[in-house]
Scaffold this active site. Structure first.
Site, PDB file in Angstrom:
ATOM      1  N   GLY A  61      -5.271  -8.679   1.808  1.00 60.27           N
ATOM      2  CA  GLY A  61      -4.714  -9.140   0.533  1.00 60.27           C
ATOM      3  C   GLY A  61      -5.820  -9.401  -0.467  1.00 60.27           C
ATOM      4  O   GLY A  61      -7.017  -9.393  -0.116  1.00 60.27           O
ATOM      5  N   LEU A  62      -5.423  -9.648  -1.699  1.00 63.23           N
ATOM      6  CA  LEU A  62      -6.387  -9.893  -2.778  1.00 63.23           C
ATOM      7  C   LEU A  62      -7.221 -11.135  -2.510  1.00 63.23           C
ATOM      8  O   LEU A  62      -6.799 -12.034  -1.770  1.00 63.23           O
ATOM      9  CB  LEU A  62      -5.634 -10.079  -4.101  1.00 63.23           C
ATOM     10  CG  LEU A  62      -4.868  -8.877  -4.649  1.00 63.23           C
ATOM     11  CD1 LEU A  62      -4.022  -9.304  -5.853  1.00 63.23           C
ATOM     12  CD2 LEU A  62      -5.827  -7.742  -5.030  1.00 63.23           C
ATOM     13  N   SER A  63      -8.377 -11.205  -3.138  1.00 62.90           N
ATOM     14  CA  SER A  63      -9.160 -12.437  -3.121  1.00 62.90           C
ATOM     15  C   SER A  63      -8.302 -13.562  -3.705  1.00 62.90           C
ATOM     16  O   SER A  63      -7.603 -13.363  -4.707  1.00 62.90           O
ATOM     17  CB  SER A  63     -10.426 -12.229  -3.972  1.00 62.90           C
ATOM     18  OG  SER A  63     -11.251 -13.361  -3.915  1.00 62.90           O
ATOM     19  N   GLY A  77      -4.888 -16.224  -0.242  1.00 62.45           N
ATOM     20  CA  GLY A  77      -4.622 -17.276   0.751  1.00 62.45           C
ATOM     21  C   GLY A  77      -4.908 -16.841   2.187  1.00 62.45           C
ATOM     22  O   GLY A  77      -4.494 -17.529   3.128  1.00 62.45           O
ATOM     23  N   LYS A  78      -5.639 -15.746   2.358  1.00 64.99           N
ATOM     24  CA  LYS A  78      -5.894 -15.218   3.708  1.00 64.99           C
ATOM     25  C   LYS A  78      -6.617 -16.221   4.604  1.00 64.99           C
ATOM     26  O   LYS A  78      -6.212 -16.440   5.740  1.00 64.99           O
ATOM     27  CB  LYS A  78      -6.740 -13.920   3.624  1.00 64.99           C
ATOM     28  CG  LYS A  78      -6.119 -12.809   2.811  1.00 64.99           C
ATOM     29  CD  LYS A  78      -7.006 -11.568   2.789  1.00 64.99           C
ATOM     30  CE  LYS A  78      -8.347 -11.770   2.133  1.00 64.99           C
ATOM     31  NZ  LYS A  78      -8.297 -12.135   0.684  1.00 64.99           N
ATOM     32  N   SER A  79      -7.689 -16.812   4.099  1.00 69.53           N
ATOM     33  CA  SER A  79      -8.502 -17.707   4.945  1.00 69.53           C
ATOM     34  C   SER A  79      -7.717 -18.952   5.339  1.00 69.53           C
ATOM     35  O   SER A  79      -7.793 -19.398   6.493  1.00 69.53           O
ATOM     36  CB  SER A  79      -9.772 -18.139   4.199  1.00 69.53           C
ATOM     37  OG  SER A  79     -10.488 -17.008   3.785  1.00 69.53           O
ATOM     38  N   SER A 128      -9.905  -5.967   2.770  1.00 72.84           N
ATOM     39  CA  SER A 128      -9.636  -4.642   3.362  1.00 72.84           C
ATOM     40  C   SER A 128      -8.700  -3.823   2.458  1.00 72.84           C
ATOM     41  O   SER A 128      -7.549  -3.587   2.826  1.00 72.84           O
ATOM     42  CB  SER A 128      -9.110  -4.754   4.791  1.00 72.84           C
ATOM     43  OG  SER A 128      -8.193  -5.803   4.976  1.00 72.84           O
TER      44      SER A 128
END
Ligand code: ADX
Length: 165
Positions: A10-12, A15-17, A81
């Site tokens: 997903g975009l920077s 909320g991935k981290s 990615s």
């Protein structure tokens, strides 16, 4: 549950981290979080953000994730990615069902609003060329699981992911 590679794309600032950490807390069994900002300070500190360097970043991380999964530890990977091919190559390193692609989806405007590191401001000002979503592509995935972080809390996103594995 068997060890998996749970790959968050997903975009920077999507909320991935945060979701990766929530997932790790909820995961019942050994697991490790591999996160873009951390990995880029060590293992991939020699890489930048050209398409080739991003591909090499994803290649190294997916190889590390494969080693963890093969030894019984779930690898939760949080990386922009942005390229479908690289994500596909990452998936191909695992056996069927072992690799789960999660799209951490959030509108660009919301990511830009959040801007926790001030990077979107710099990118939109032209000071950070090649920033994903601004002037570098993000190829939206056909993911196994999609979560919408502008509508759902990180904990609920993590629970949603777990319920769909
Ligand atoms: S990836 O594209 O190779 O998967 P990765 O997830 O490792 O990227 O790193 C992304 C992080 O690097 C972002 O969260 C941001 O903090 C930082 N970054 C610095 N420059 C860029 C850029 N040009 N595009 C995207 N992220 C960048």
């Amino acid at each position: 549950m068997d060890a998996r590679c749970i790959w968050l794309t997903g975009l920077s600032a999507a909320g991935k981290s945060t979701i990766a950490r929530q997932l790790a807390e909820l995961w019942d069994g050994p697991c490790v979080v591999l996160d873009g900002d951390e990995i880029r300070q060590g293992l991939c500190s020699d890489l930048g953000f050209s398409p080739e360097d991003r591909d090499e970043n994803i290649r190294r991380i997916s190889e590390v994730a494969r080693l963890f999964v093969n030894s019984g530890t779930t690898a939760i990977c949080a990386f922009i990615s942005p390229y479908s091919d690289a994500r596909q190559r990452a998936r191909a390193r695992f056996s069927d069902g072992q690799f789960v692609l999660v799209h951490v989806d959030c509108p660009l405007d919301v990511c830009r609003e959040r801007d926790p590191k001030g990077l979107y401001a710099r990118a939109f000002a032209g000071e950070l060329p090649g920033f994903t979503g601004v002037d570098a592509p993000y190829e939206r995935p056909a993911a196994d699981i999609v979560v919408q972080t502008h509508e759902t809390t990180p904990e609920d996103c993590a629970r949603l992911i777990l319920s769909q594995l």
